[in-house]
Design an enzyme around this catalytic site. Structure first.
Site, PDB file in Angstrom:
ATOM      1  N   GLN A   1      -7.333  -3.866   2.357  1.00  0.00           N
ATOM      2  CA  GLN A   1      -6.090  -3.974   1.702  1.00  0.00           C
ATOM      3  C   GLN A   1      -5.473  -5.239   2.070  1.00  0.00           C
ATOM      4  O   GLN A   1      -5.170  -6.093   1.108  1.00  0.00           O
ATOM      5  CB  GLN A   1      -5.352  -2.872   1.906  1.00  0.00           C
ATOM      6  CG  GLN A   1      -5.525  -1.544   1.236  1.00  0.00           C
ATOM      7  CD  GLN A   1      -4.720  -0.486   1.761  1.00  0.00           C
ATOM      8  OE1 GLN A   1      -4.154  -0.315   2.916  1.00  0.00           O
ATOM      9  NE2 GLN A   1      -4.772   0.680   0.997  1.00  0.00           N
TER      10      GLN A   1
ATOM     11  N   MET B   1      -9.785  20.911  -2.374  1.00  0.00           N
ATOM     12  CA  MET B   1     -10.686  20.466  -1.122  1.00  0.00           C
ATOM     13  C   MET B   1     -11.899  20.593  -1.155  1.00  0.00           C
ATOM     14  O   MET B   1     -12.653  19.756  -0.535  1.00  0.00           O
ATOM     15  CB  MET B   1     -10.203  21.680   0.104  1.00  0.00           C
ATOM     16  CG  MET B   1      -8.848  21.343   0.515  1.00  0.00           C
ATOM     17  SD  MET B   1      -8.558  19.865   1.418  1.00  0.00           S
ATOM     18  CE  MET B   1      -9.272  19.952   3.004  1.00  0.00           C
TER      19      MET B   1
ATOM     20  N   SER C   1      -1.044   2.160  11.828  1.00  0.00           N
ATOM     21  CA  SER C   1      -1.274   2.813  10.523  1.00  0.00           C
ATOM     22  C   SER C   1      -1.081   4.339  10.785  1.00  0.00           C
ATOM     23  O   SER C   1      -0.804   4.758  12.203  1.00  0.00           O
ATOM     24  CB  SER C   1      -2.973   2.958   9.960  1.00  0.00           C
ATOM     25  OG  SER C   1      -3.060   1.735   9.434  1.00  0.00           O
TER      26      SER C   1
ATOM     27  N   ALA D   1     -13.767  26.639  -6.816  1.00  0.00           N
ATOM     28  CA  ALA D   1     -13.402  25.447  -7.389  1.00  0.00           C
ATOM     29  C   ALA D   1     -12.143  24.739  -6.783  1.00  0.00           C
ATOM     30  O   ALA D   1     -11.380  24.111  -7.701  1.00  0.00           O
ATOM     31  CB  ALA D   1     -13.408  25.334  -9.014  1.00  0.00           C
TER      32      ALA D   1
ATOM     33  N   THR E   1       0.980  -1.120  -0.181  1.00  0.00           N
ATOM     34  CA  THR E   1       0.006  -0.030  -0.106  1.00  0.00           C
ATOM     35  C   THR E   1       0.966   1.233   0.161  1.00  0.00           C
ATOM     36  O   THR E   1       2.008   1.144   0.083  1.00  0.00           O
ATOM     37  CB  THR E   1      -0.747  -0.065   1.320  1.00  0.00           C
ATOM     38  OG1 THR E   1      -0.089   0.279   2.405  1.00  0.00           O
ATOM     39  CG2 THR E   1      -1.536  -1.278   1.585  1.00  0.00           C
ATOM     40  N   CYS E   2       0.274   2.526   0.159  1.00  0.00           N
ATOM     41  CA  CYS E   2       1.295   3.675  -0.109  1.00  0.00           C
ATOM     42  C   CYS E   2       1.917   3.870   1.256  1.00  0.00           C
ATOM     43  O   CYS E   2       2.918   4.528   1.407  1.00  0.00           O
ATOM     44  CB  CYS E   2       0.403   4.784  -0.444  1.00  0.00           C
ATOM     45  SG  CYS E   2      -1.209   4.927   0.695  1.00  0.00           S
TER      46      CYS E   2
END
Lengths: 273, 459
Positions: free
Chosen positions: B121, B194, B110, B191, B50-51
């Site tokens: 995951q 976030m 984590s 726009a 995973t990241c």
């Protein structure tokens, strides 16, 4: 005043009453513990509220077997009122998480019940007519519904304040109670339910008093009218001008305060004879 | 005995610049796993990439250490020299590995404590390993237990409670007011990136309609297309505000856009319906004063961050409790593992005994069936059967004990004494290897005079 009525008015509290008192106290304590973060105890707390409700109902029923009608006097009506409030709370908490509300409502129910049962009976008019009974029953029911609406409004104000002031660390915020919109809507609906009942009770009360030939200059009569005016005004401004939220909640509480004052005056007058 | 192990790298030990070098794409997993079990002393393997972490969970082949080879394998697979990543890779074995897997599954390891993705995951990685045929009984049991522990931790502790990022907090705050967002209208003003994220979260939570407005209509169109919204011209802002339930504002304007004067008109036109304004722009788009209007709730970026910080602090508190659950469960798993080791032995022992008894019993029954026996003869046959079974069962262990190398004989004898609760009376008299001859003789005598076994035993 005959001895019979003396006996009727001073029927001793049943064992169920004491069970209810203990259950109310335990439920209030348990709800506070749940608020403190022990969420696993929530079912237990609600079970205690349920127990209090059942015991309270049993006590009213038992008094019925002793020929004490729940609407025969203001004192008895208070017991019925707190029964209605507890039932309403139970009903509402099936849908929403109202821990904070419960912690506030349980002591109120407890105090009302204790006042209803343990205050001196005093003397009451023996010749309670059917008209009088209906008046007391409806008034109690109406005020009970208003009490529930007021409890919701009070929760609304507390939660709203925490949210508006961004008090993210307060109990009111952490508890994640019922959403504001739902509280506001539910309170409004309850007033719609309570208002016609209370109106009829008020009219019957006026007829009853005039039949008895008493004068209308006692302070509770205009106060009852004030309660009615508050709620009538609330319904009008809500419907016509779209008032809601904070202002509506405050008006609801103001109306209920007037109703409580009426009950209080009645009680004092009866106790004083 | 085969042993569980973990080799990996995570946000704790290495920055993303290093982690990304060791990361595996989904389509590479199966091949990598199969290469690992084929070429290394690894019996079972699972790879989660995973990241925030790249980890191998595996079971070493009996009697071998797999962590060294797996470390080298991971590095060479990614074209790195094993020495280069030696410092950032960590490994755990046995109980430490079990604890690690349980902690990871419970999101205690984590970056954002208690986050929900890692469990998914892990489940996916487990699925891949099963598909690749590299997951075996031990890994399967460990992972399934880990998923159970993760569920327990999530339900029994506050580790996953409270939103942990700004956009979920925005949704959370809106829910405080509206309960559920179904049918609610969301207005995105400006726009920014976030606002996109927050709008997505609101939409996922059931919001019915998302309207985007921006000073430059093109940007509004682009964003609207991206989040399935509707773009409206900037000139309609006031009307859009009247229709909205939740406003997310993130324009780059220097001056406030949601002003007091504007909201005075807007709230009246809305008849004071509740309106949640999430202002994530810096400088702020909303004048704080609009929060004084009935039914308007304004939250700026600081408010959202404050909630996130408070929630994370609560999670950190819960982590302690969660750690105890993991510890307890890991202990239970190890206990299971230990008993699991002896179960096959017990089963084999029972099978062997049952087979011997069955065979001899069958012979005896055949013998009895062949001709009539007097009761005395029958008794003798049964006695012989028992004796035969005992002899057969004891033959192998007795031989093994007698023929054991001198350095092992004592240990074997001791284990036997423990297993059968024996207390040899004359160990000092004859420690010679021919001593075990005694028991069979004694047994013969017992068989010969069955009527007085106690007396025999006493001699």
């Amino acid at each position: 005043m005959t001895t019979t009525s003396e006996r009727l008015l001073s029927v001793a509290p049943s064992p169920a009453f004491w069970v209810a008192v203990i259950a109310y106290t335990a439920a209030a304590a348990a709800l506070l513990v749940v608020l403190g973060g022990h969420t696993k105890l929530r079912p237990l707390a609600l079970a205690l509220v349920g127990l209090a409700f059942v015991a309270h109902g049993a006590d009213i029923g038992w008094r019925g077997t002793q020929h004490v009608h729940p609407a025969q006097s203001v004192r008895e009506a208070l017991g019925l009122l707190s029964f209605i409030i507890t039932g309403g709370y139970l009903l509402a908490s099936t849908r929403y998480r109202l821990t904070l509300g419960g912690a506030a409502v349980m002591p109120v129910s407890l105090v009302l019940l204790v006042v209803a049962r343990l205050t001196p009976a005093g003397t009451a008019p023996e010749d309670l007519s059917t008209l009088g009974r209906i008046h007391i029953s409806l008034a109690t029911l109406g005020v009970g519904v208003f009490a529930l609406a007021s409890a919701l409004s009070a929760i609304y104000l507390v939660e709203e304040r925490a949210l508006r002031r961004k008090r993210f660390d307060t109990l009111a915020f952490k508890d994640k109670g019922a959403p504001l919109e739902a509280l506001d809507r539910l309170s409004h609906r309850l007033i719609w339910v309570g208002f016609p009942i209370f109106t009829v009770a008020l009219v019957l009360g006026a007829i009853w008093v005039s039949k008895l030939g008493e004068s209308l200059d006692r302070p509770e009569y205009p106060l009852a009218a004030v309660t009615w005016i508050f709620y009538a005004a609330l319904l009008v401004v809500r419907q016509v001008y779209g008032w809601r939220g904070r202002r509506a909640a405050r008006l609801t509480l103001a109306g209920f305060a007037a109703a409580l004052l009426v009950l209080f005056i009645y009680l004092v007058r009866r106790m004083a004879g | 005995m085969s042993e569980l192990f973990v080799v990996g790298i995570s946000w704790r030990t290495a920055p993303v610049a290093v982690r990304e070098k060791l990361a595996f794409r989904d389509e590479e997993l199966t091949g990598t796993l199969q290469a690992m079990t084929a070429g290394l002393p690894v019996a079972e393997a699972l790879l989660v990439s995973t990241c925030n972490r790249v980890e191998v969970y595996g079971v070493a082949k009996p009697g071998s250490d797999a962590t060294g080879p797996v470390r080298a394998f991971l590095a060479t697979q990614r074209g790195l020299a094993p020495a280069d990543v030696a410092d950032v890779l960590y490994d755990h074995r046995g109980s430490a590995a079990v604890r690690h897997v349980f902690s990871v599954a419970s999101a205690l390891d984590s970056l954002v404590l208690g986050e929900a993705q890692i469990l998914g995951q892990l489940k996916a990685a487990y699925g891949v390993a099963s598909g690749a045929g590299t997951s075996g009984p031990l890994l399967a049991r460990c992972l399934e237990r880990a998923f159970g522990v993760a569920k327990r931790v999530r339900t029994e502790t506050a580790i996953a409670r409270g939103a942990a990022n700004v956009s979920t907090v925005a949704v959370d705050l809106a829910k405080r007011v509206f309960g559920n967002l179904e049918g609610k209208h969301v207005l995105v003003v400006g726009a920014g990136k976030m606002s996109t994220l927050a709008a997505r979260h609101l939409y996922a939570s059931g919001a019915q309609r998302i309207v985007v407005t921006n000073r430059s209509p093109e940007k509004a169109e682009t964003l609207a297309a991206e989040i399935d919204g509707i773009a409206r011209p900037w000139a309609e802002l006031e009307r859009l505000l009247v229709d909205a339930d939740v406003v997310i504002s993130s324009t780059g304007a220097r001056e406030p856009i949601l002003t007091r004067t504007l909201f005075k008109r807007v709230t009246k036109a809305r008849r004071w319906r509740q309106l949640v304004v999430i202002d994530i722009a810096v400088p702020r788009d909303a004048e704080p004063a609009i929060g004084e209007f009935d039914g308007v709730y304004v939250f700026d970026i600081d408010d959202l961050e404050k909630v996130v910080a408070a929630n994370l602090a609560e999670r950190a508190k819960a982590a302690e409790h969660a750690g105890r659950i993991v510890e307890h469960e890991a202990g239970q798993f190890e206990h299971w593992l230990r008993t699991q080791g002896v179960v096959p032995t017990i089963r084999a022992l029972r099978d062997r005994f049952a087979r011997v008894a069955e065979r001899e019993l069958q012979k005896t029954l055949d013998q009895l069936a062949r001709k009539e026996h007097t009761p005395a003869q029958q008794r003798e046959v049964v006695q012989r059967l028992v004796q035969l079974v005992i002899n057969k069962l004891l033959h192998q262990p007795t031989t093994a004990l007698r023929e054991a190398p001198p350095d092992e004989a004592g240990m074997r004898a001791e284990i036997l004494c423990q297993l059968f609760d024996l207390s040899p009376v004359e160990p000092a008299e004859s420690a010679e290897p021919d001593e075990p001859r005694e028991p069979p003789q004694a047994l013969d005598r017992v068989a010969a005079t069955p009527a007085s076994p106690e007396r025999k035993a006493a001699t």
